[in-house]
Design a protein around this motif. Structure first.
Motif, mmCIF file in Angstrom:
data_model
loop_
_atom_site.group_PDB
_atom_site.id
_atom_site.type_symbol
_atom_site.label_atom_id
_atom_site.label_comp_id
_atom_site.label_asym_id
_atom_site.label_seq_id
_atom_site.Cartn_x
_atom_site.Cartn_y
_atom_site.Cartn_z
ATOM 1 N N HIS A 131 -0.725 1.305 -6.633
ATOM 2 C CA HIS A 131 -1.029 2.112 -5.452
ATOM 3 C C HIS A 131 -0.173 3.374 -5.371
ATOM 4 O O HIS A 131 -0.660 4.467 -5.072
ATOM 5 N N ALA A 132 1.131 3.278 -5.644
ATOM 6 C CA ALA A 132 2.004 4.448 -5.566
ATOM 7 C C ALA A 132 1.668 5.453 -6.659
ATOM 8 O O ALA A 132 1.707 6.677 -6.437
ATOM 9 N N MET A 179 -5.571 12.205 5.451
ATOM 10 C CA MET A 179 -4.881 10.930 5.245
ATOM 11 C C MET A 179 -5.663 10.058 4.270
ATOM 12 O O MET A 179 -6.873 9.850 4.418
ATOM 13 N N VAL A 180 -4.963 9.549 3.242
ATOM 14 C CA VAL A 180 -5.564 8.621 2.286
ATOM 15 C C VAL A 180 -4.614 7.445 2.071
ATOM 16 O O VAL A 180 -3.428 7.528 2.388
ATOM 17 N N VAL A 181 -5.167 6.366 1.504
ATOM 18 C CA VAL A 181 -4.368 5.174 1.234
ATOM 19 C C VAL A 181 -4.799 4.573 -0.093
ATOM 20 O O VAL A 181 -5.969 4.664 -0.474
ATOM 21 N N SER A 182 -3.867 3.969 -0.792
ATOM 22 C CA SER A 182 -4.168 3.204 -2.000
ATOM 23 C C SER A 182 -3.564 1.818 -1.839
ATOM 24 O O SER A 182 -2.450 1.669 -1.340
ATOM 25 N N GLY A 183 -4.324 0.811 -2.247
ATOM 26 C CA GLY A 183 -3.896 -0.572 -2.057
ATOM 27 C C GLY A 183 -4.675 -1.276 -0.978
ATOM 28 O O GLY A 183 -4.552 -2.486 -0.793
ATOM 29 N N GLU A 204 11.035 3.812 -5.283
ATOM 30 C CA GLU A 204 11.253 2.574 -6.029
ATOM 31 C C GLU A 204 9.982 2.151 -6.779
ATOM 32 O O GLU A 204 10.046 1.637 -7.894
ATOM 33 N N GLN A 205 8.828 2.397 -6.145
ATOM 34 C CA GLN A 205 7.559 2.027 -6.777
ATOM 35 C C GLN A 205 7.257 2.899 -7.996
ATOM 36 O O GLN A 205 6.544 2.482 -8.915
ATOM 37 N N LEU A 206 7.815 4.123 -8.031
ATOM 38 C CA LEU A 206 7.491 5.077 -9.095
ATOM 39 C C LEU A 206 8.542 5.129 -10.199
ATOM 40 O O LEU A 206 8.385 5.889 -11.158
ATOM 41 N N GLU A 207 9.619 4.372 -10.077
ATOM 42 C CA GLU A 207 10.707 4.467 -11.054
ATOM 43 C C GLU A 207 10.273 4.064 -12.456
ATOM 44 O O GLU A 207 10.867 4.512 -13.444
ATOM 45 N N ALA A 208 9.262 3.230 -12.567
ATOM 46 C CA ALA A 208 8.801 2.794 -13.887
ATOM 47 C C ALA A 208 7.884 3.813 -14.554
ATOM 48 O O ALA A 208 7.461 3.615 -15.700
ATOM 49 N N PHE A 209 7.593 4.921 -13.848
ATOM 50 C CA PHE A 209 6.672 5.922 -14.381
ATOM 51 C C PHE A 209 7.403 7.247 -14.593
ATOM 52 O O PHE A 209 8.395 7.544 -13.922
ATOM 53 N N PRO A 210 6.942 8.090 -15.503
ATOM 54 C CA PRO A 210 7.672 9.313 -15.890
ATOM 55 C C PRO A 210 7.505 10.460 -14.885
ATOM 56 O O PRO A 210 6.860 11.476 -15.182
ATOM 57 N N TYR A 211 8.043 10.286 -13.694
ATOM 58 C CA TYR A 211 8.024 11.360 -12.702
ATOM 59 C C TYR A 211 9.446 11.903 -12.523
ATOM 60 O O TYR A 211 10.428 11.156 -12.594
ATOM 61 N N MET A 212 9.537 13.214 -12.278
ATOM 62 C CA MET A 212 10.833 13.828 -11.957
ATOM 63 C C MET A 212 10.971 13.864 -10.434
ATOM 64 O O MET A 212 10.204 14.533 -9.751
ATOM 65 N N VAL A 264 0.851 -1.186 0.000
ATOM 66 C CA VAL A 264 0.000 0.000 0.000
ATOM 67 C C VAL A 264 0.886 1.234 0.000
ATOM 68 O O VAL A 264 2.081 1.161 0.300
ATOM 69 N N THR A 265 0.283 2.358 -0.337
ATOM 70 C CA THR A 265 0.968 3.648 -0.230
ATOM 71 C C THR A 265 0.055 4.598 0.524
ATOM 72 O O THR A 265 -1.140 4.691 0.218
#
Length: 593
Positions: A485-486, A473-477, A566-574, A420-421
Motif C-alpha cells: 500500500h505505501a 484524496m486516495v487510499v491504498s490497502g 517505515e513502510q518504505l524503508e525496504a524500497f529504493p526511495y531517497m 492502509v496508506t
C-alpha cells in the motif's frame, strides 16, 4: 439452430451458476448475448462458444455442462407451453422413448427448418431397452442424455440410468448406442384379445388400397409393386422401380433398405421424391443426399406415414399422406383435394390451413416484430445497466456495491483495515488563483488536473476516495488489501508531481504546482454510510493525521509520516528529514511527522 435451444442454454447457466458467473462466461466469449428469439435461427457455433467459456469459468467438464443443458431444457420448455405435448407422448417411459421421432415431427409445425436427431428402440426387457441415437450435430450426446433422464423423473417418476455402449462417426452422422436401465412396467403387457376377431375377418386388397390413396407396396428387393391412386396421378412412372431410386428417406436418419424399415417400424417415415413431379428431370433439379429437408423444390412431393410388413404378401406397405402446407403448394405438386383420403384429416387440414394461414402469418409477423423490438429493448436495457454499473462502481467499490444490491444494510459494509496508506494533495495558492479567474476557468482547471489524477489512480491500483475543492484524496490497502500500500501511494505521488508539467495555471500562465502534503499509514474503518447519495468513506486517526499534515506541506514536495517512512524503508526511495518536527494533535495524543 433455433433460439429456443440457445435461450435454454442461457437460462441453464444463470439458474445453476448465477448472474455473476454468466457475465464472466460472456466476457470469456468476447461477446454479449442479450437474449434469443425462440422462432429465429442462429449460428450453430454459439452453443460451442458458450460451452467452452463455461468450462473455463466453472471448471466443470464439457459433458457435465451439456448434461445440465439437457436436464434444464425439459423444465424450460414446460414453462413455454410444451408440457402437455411431453405428457401425452406415452403412457409410460417406454412409450415415450418409442415416440421420440414422432415428437420432433409434431414440432416441425412450429420449427419447420429444424434438424432433429433420430431415435430407435430395440431389445426391450423388463429392466430397460437399447436406444439408438443418430444426429448430424456433433457433441450433443450428453445433452440428449440429460433430457431423457429429466423426462423420466418429471413425467413418469422413473429413474433412468444411461450406459453408452458404442459411439461412432460416419459420413457426418453421429451414431450412439445406449443401454437405458429403468423399471419398464410396460414390458410383456397382455394382448388386446382381438386375435380371434382379426383371424375371422377378411379384407380385399383392392378395398384396402382404395382406402389409402398414397400407399406404396414393395417387395424385399425394394421393387415397387403397387401405388395408391393419388400417388399414381402424379408419379405413375414409379411402378416397378426400386423404391430407393424414386424416393429419398429423410426420416429416420438411416439408409433406406428392408432391414432398417423393419427395425424402425414404430417410427414415422418421411419420404421425399428424388425427381420433381410433372417436370422434366435434369441433373440440376435432382435431390442429393447432401440436401437438407428444407432445400427441396416445391415440385418434389413429401410423404409422411408408417411402414408395415405384410406377412401374407411377403411385402412391405407404406401408408402415407402427402405433406401440403397450403393449396398453392398442392396445386404446384399436381394434386387436388379429391386425391386425399376421406377417412383422415388430410382434407380438413389443407382447407382449414389455407383459410387460417393469412391470419396466422399476420399474427406471426406481428409477434416476430414485437420479439425483435423486445430483443432490441433488452440490448438497450443491458447497455444502460452496464453504464449504470460503471457509474456506480466509480462511486462505490464493486465488492461493496454488490453487497448492497443483495439487500445488505449499508452499515454492515463497514470493515476495519489494519494496514492502509492515505494521500492528500492540494493546489498551491488555490485561493489566489480563484480570485484572478472566472469560476468556469477554475472548474476547467480542476477537471484537467483530476482527469490526470484519476488515470494515475487506475495505473497504480489505488482507490480514489473523494475530491473537495482543490483537495484530492486516495487510499491504498482498502477496499483491496495489499502489503504494498505505501509503495503504490509513493509511486502515485511522484507521478502526480510529474503531471504538473502538462497543466498550466490560468492565472500566471506557468505550470501548476501542488503539495502532496499528507501521506500517512495506519488503521482505518471504511464503508458506506447514509441512505441518500451513499458514499464510501474512511474513518479514524489515520485519516485525520494525513489531512492535518496537508496544511504543513511544501510546494512540489511529498510529505510523509514516520510510519509511512517505515513502510518504505525496504524500497529504493531517497527520504529527507525535515528541518523541524511538526506536531499534530489527534485524539488527545501528539503525533510527530
Amino acid at each position: 439452430m433455433y433460439g429456443l435451444i440457445l435461450d435454454g442454454v442461457i437460462k441453464t447457466l444463470i439458474s445453476h451458476f448465477g448472474e455473476d458467473k454468466w457475465e464472466e462466461i460472456q466476457r470469456h466469449c468476447n461477446t454479449h448475448y442479450a437474449g434469443f428469439n425462440a422462432q429465429k435461427k442462429y449460428s450453430e457455433t454459439i452453443v460451442n462458444r458458450i460451452t467452452k467459456a463455461a468450462v473455463e469459468v466453472t471448471g466443470m467438464p464439457t459433458k457435465d455442462i451439456m448434461n445440465l443443458y439437457g436436464e434444464y431444457f425439459v423444465k424450460y420448455v414446460a414453462t413455454r407451453g410444451y408440457a402437455p405435448i411431453l405428457r401425452v407422448l406415452g403412457r409410460n417411459m417406454r412409450d415415450f422413448l418409442n415416440g421420440l421421432d414422432n415428437l420432433h415431427e409434431y414440432l416441425r409445425f412450429s420449427y419447420p427448418s429444424m434438424k432433429p436427431p433420430s431415435f430407435f428402440c430395440e431389445k426391450e426387457t423388463r429392466n430397460g431397452l437399447i436406444l439408438h441415437y443418430r444426429s448430424r450435430r456433433k457433441g450433443y450426446l450428453h445433452y440428449v442424455m440429460g433430457q431423457i433422464h429429466q423426462v423420466g423423473m418429471d413425467y413418469y417418476n422413473t429413474e433412468v440410468h444411461i450406459e453408452i455402449i458404442n459411439e461412432e462417426e460416419t459420413m457426418g452422422l453421429t451414431h450412439v448406442i445406449m443401454a437405458l436401465h429403468f423399471d419398464n412396467v410396460a414390458f410383456q403387457q397382455g394382448d388386446s384379445g382381438l386375435d380371434d376377431l382379426a383371424n375371422s375377418l377378411s379384407l380385399c386388397s383392392e378395398v384396402f388400397f382404395d382406402v389409402f390413396p398414397f400407399h406404396i407396396v414393395y417387395n424385399q428387393s425394394m421393387i415397387i409393386n403397387s401405388i395408391g391412386s393419388g400417388l399414381a396421378a402424379v408419379m405413375p412412372e414409379c411402378m416397378n422401380q426400386p423404391l430407393d431410386e424414386v424416393f429419398m428417406l429423410m426420416r429416420p436418419l438411416v439408409d433406406l433398405n428392408v432391414e432398417n424399415v423393419l427395425m424402425y417400424s414404430n417410427n414415422v417415415f418421411l419420404l421425399t421424391s428424388i425427381n420433381p413431379i410433372a417436370a422434366k428431370t435434369t441433373e440440376d433439379n435432382r435431390l442429393t443426399m447432401a440436401n437438407t429437408e428444407e432445400e427441396f423444390s416445391t415440385r418434389h412431393i413429401r410423404l409422411k406415414g408408417q411402414m408395415l410388413y405384410m406377412k401374407e404378401w411377403g411385402a412391405i406397405i407404406f401408408l402415407g399422406t402427402p405433406i401440403m402446407e397450403n393449396l398453392e403448394r398442392m396445386f404446384e405438386a399436381g394434386l387436388y383435394i379429391n386425391d386425399l383420403s376421406m377417412h383422415d384429416c388430410s382434407r380438413d387440414l389443407v382447407l382449414a390451413g389455407t383459410q387460417q394461414s393469412a391470419e396466422l402469418k399476420m399474427a406471426l409477423d406481428q409477434e416476430q416484430q414485437k420479439s425483435k423490438k423486445l430483443e432490441e429493448s433488452m440490448k438497450k436495457l443491458d447497455f444502460e445497466m452496464k453504464r449504470t454499473d460503471s457509474l456506480l462502481y466509480q462511486m462505490i467499490p464493486k465488492t461493496v456495491a454488490d453487497r448492497l444490491r443483495k439487500g445488505e444494510a449499508a452499515v454492515n459494509t463497514c470493515e476495519v483495515f489494519d494496514q492502509v496508506t492515505i494521500l492528500f494533495s492540494d493546489v498551491v495558492g488555490f485561493t489566489q488563483i480563484c480570485s484572478q479567474i472566472t469560476p468556469m476557468a477554475v472548474v476547467s482547471m480542476l477537471n484537467a488536473m483530476y482527469t490526470k489524477f484519476d488515470m494515475l489512480s487506475e495505473k497504480h491500483r489505488v482507490y480514489k476516495v473523494e475530491t473537495i475543492g482543490d483537495a484530492y484524496m486516495v487510499v491504498s490497502g482498502a477496499p483491496t488489501i495489499t502489503r504494498f500500500h505505501a509503495l503504490y501511494i509513493a509511486d502515485m505521488a511522484f507521478d502526480m508531481l510529474d503531471s504538473m508539467a502538462d497543466l498550466i495555471d490560468p492565472a500566471t500562465g506557468k505550470s501548476m504546482r501542488i503539495r502532496v502534503a499528507g501521506i500517512h499509514s495506519g488503521t482505518v474503518v471504511a464503508g458506506v454510510v447514509g441512505v441518500k447519495m451513499p458514499r464510501y468513506c474512511l474513518f479514524g486517526d489515520t485519516v485525520n493525521i494525513a489531512s492535518k499534515m496537508e496544511n504543513n506541506g511544501e510546494a512540489m514536495k511529498i510529505h510523509i509520516s514516520a510510519l509511512t517512512k517505515e513502510q518504505l524503508e525496504a524500497f529504493p526511495y531517497m527520504i529527507e528529514k525535515r528541518d523541524s518536527v511538526i506536531e499534530i494533535k489527534v485524539s488527545h495524543n501528539v503525533f510527530n511527522s
